[in-house]
Write an enzyme that holds these catalytic residues in place. Structure first.
Site, PDB file in Angstrom:
ATOM      1  CE1 TYR A 115      32.047  49.076  38.201  1.00 10.99           C
ATOM      2  CE2 TYR A 115      34.176  48.112  38.692  1.00 10.99           C
ATOM      3  CZ  TYR A 115      32.879  47.991  38.230  1.00 10.99           C
ATOM      4  OH  TYR A 115      32.416  46.763  37.814  1.00 10.99           O
ATOM      5  CE  LYS A 159      25.794  50.017  23.422  1.00  6.15           C
ATOM      6  NZ  LYS A 159      25.437  48.895  22.533  1.00  6.15           N
ATOM      7  CG  ASP A 190      26.647  45.783  21.988  1.00  6.99           C
ATOM      8  OD1 ASP A 190      27.660  46.333  21.520  1.00  6.99           O
ATOM      9  OD2 ASP A 190      25.487  46.222  21.805  1.00  6.99           O
ATOM     10  CG  ASP A 214      34.463  43.924  37.008  1.00  6.41           C
ATOM     11  OD1 ASP A 214      34.993  42.802  37.107  1.00  6.41           O
ATOM     12  OD2 ASP A 214      33.780  44.439  37.916  1.00  6.41           O
ATOM     13  CG  ASP A 218      34.655  37.771  36.122  1.00  7.76           C
ATOM     14  OD1 ASP A 218      35.805  38.244  36.255  1.00  7.76           O
ATOM     15  OD2 ASP A 218      33.927  37.478  37.079  1.00  7.76           O
TER      16      ASP A 218
END
Ligand code: NAI
Ligand code: MG
Length: 329
Positions: A115, A159, A190, A214, A218
Site C-alpha cells: 500500500y 512470504k 498461505d 488486511d 477479514d
C-alpha cells in the site's frame, strides 16, 4: 480534559457510533467529543470528503473514534482513512479476534508494503512497488512484542521464500523478538490462512505486513462469526484512531438493525489506550455477558435492534456498577 474527534460517517456509521457514545458515557468517562462531518454525504455536498482543516482539527484532538465511510463513485477519490493513517502516522493496526473458536490479535503494518502508493499504471503493464523498510518493520515488531509480552507467544507471518523484500521484514522481527525474549514462530502467509481456519486456537499475537494483515483480518472476522463484532485500533506514537472493521453497510443502513458491538469494542480499545483499563474491562464484560445471554442483532441470528442491544449492554454496566466495590473507576 481529553478531546476525541468523532467521525460518525455514512450508512450505519452514525447508528453504531451513537451506541458506542451512549456506552462510553455510561462508564462516566469525562471527555470532550468534537464531531467531524466527513465522508460521502460531505463529498456529495461540497465535492470533498475531507479537507485540510479537518485533518488539522483532528490533530488538535487526542484520538479519533471513527464509524464508516461510503466510498464515493469517483475514480480520482483517494481514501479518507488512508489519508488520515498517513498524515497522523498511524502505523500499527491492531485487530483483536475473540470468540469461542479464536483468541488472537493481528498486528498489521499500516503504512508501507503493497500500500505504498508507488504505482506505474499503463494499459499493457501495471506495477505496484512493495516497500519494506527496517524502520517500518522494527516499529511494528516492537508493538507486537509489547502486546505478546503480556500474552503467550508471537507468530511472524511472511512470504520470504518468494518475496525477497520479506527477508528484511522477517529478519527484523526475529531481532526484535529475540531482544525482548518473546517466544515466537515463523509462518508463511498461505499456511497461516489455512491454519486460521483449521486450528485457530494455535494463534495468539500475529504480526505481518500491510496486505497480508488486511486479508487475514477479514478471514479472522469470518472465524469470529460476523464483521459486526470486530473492532480495531490504528496506533501511532502521538495519535490513534479506533474503528469497527466493517464498512457503511448500505444494505441495512437506516433499518436500525446494525450490530454495534464492533463500534462499542472500539470505544473500549480507546479507553484502554487512554489508560482507563477498568472502564474498558467494564464495557468488554457487559458486551460479552449480553451476547452470552443470547441477546443479538439479526447478523448473529437474533431479533434485537441496535438500540435494544445497546440498552441491554447499558443495563449490564449499571448492574456491574451497582455491585460497586469491585469496580474501581
Ligand atoms: P460492509 O462491511 O459495509 O458490509 C458487508 C456486509 O456485512 C453487508 O452485508 C453488511 O450488511 C454486513 N455488515 C457490516 N457491518 C455490519 C454490522 N455492524 N451489523 C450487521 N451487518 C453488518 O462492506 P461493503 O458492503 O463491501 O462496503 C460498503 C461501503 O463501505 C463501501 O462504500 C465501502 O467502500 C465502504 N467501506 C468502508 C470502510 C471504512 O470506512 N472503514 C471499510 C470497508 C468498506
Ligand atoms: Mg480490509
Amino acid at each position: 480534559m481529553k478531546r476525541v474527534a468523532l467521525v460518525p460517517g455514512d450508512g450505519i456509521g452514525p447508528e453504531v457510533i451513537s451506541s458506542a457514545v451512549r456506552v462510553l458515557n455510561e462508564t462516566g468517562f469525562d471527555v470532550e467529543l468534537v464531531e467531524f462531518d466527513i465522508g460521502y454525504s460531505r463529498w456529495k455536498r461540497d465535492g470533498k470528503a475531507i479537507t485540510d482543516d479537518d485533518v488539522e482539527g483532528m490533530k488538535d484532538c487526542d484520538c479519533i473514534l471513527f464509524g464508516a465511510i461510503t466510498t464515493p463513485p469517483d475514480p480520482d477519490y483517494r481514501s479518507v482513512l488512508i489519508r488520515i493513517r498517513k498524515e497522523l502516522d498511524l502505523y500499527a493496526n491492531i485487530r483483536p479476534l475473540r470468540s469461542e473458536r479464536i483468541d488472537a490479535i493481528i498486528v498489521r503494518e499500516n503504512t508501507e508494503g503493497l500500500y505504498s502508493g508507488l504505482e506505474v499504471l499503463g494499459d499493457e503493464e501495471a506495477r505496484t512497488v512493495r516497500v519494506i523498510t527496517r524502520r517500518g518493520s522494527q516499529r511494528i515488531a516492537e508493538v507486537a512484542c509489547r502486546i505478546a509480552s503480556e500474552r503467550r507467544h508471537l507468530t511472524v507471518i511472511h512470504k520470504a521464500n518468494v518475496l525477497k523484500s520479506d527477508v528484511l521484514f522477517l529478519k527484523t522481527c526475529r531481532e526484535v523478538a529475540e531482544r525482548h525474549g518473546i517466544r515466537y514462530e515463523e509462518m508463511l502467509v498461505d499456511a497461516a490462512a489455512y491454519n486460521m481456519v483449521i486450528r485457530p486456537e494455535r494463534f495468539d499475537v500475529m504480526v505481518t505486513t500491510n496486505l497480508f494483515g488486511d486479508i487475514l483480518s477479514d478471514e479472522g472476522a469470518g472465524i469470529v462469526g460476523s464483521l459486526g463484532l470486530c473492532a480495531s485500533a490504528n496506533l501511532g506514537d502521538r495519535w490513534a484512531l479506533f474503528e469497527p472493521i466493517h464498512g457503511s453497510a448500505p444494505d441495512i443502513a437506516g433499518k436500525g438493525i446494525a450490530n454495534p458491538v464492533g463500534a462499542i469494542r472500539s470505544a473500549a480499545m480507546m479507553l484502554e489506550w487512554f489508560g482507563e483499563k477498568e472502564r474498558a474491562r467494564l464495557i468488554e464484560q457487559a458486551v460479552n455477558s449480553t451476547l452470552s445471554r443470547g441477546i443479538t442483532t439479526p447478523d448473529l441470528g437474533g431479533r434485537c435492534t441496535t438500540s435494544e442491544f445497546t440498552d441491554a449492554v447499558i443495563s449490564e454496566i449499571r448492574h456491574e456498577l451497582r455491585r460497586g466495590d469491585q469496580v474501581d473507576l
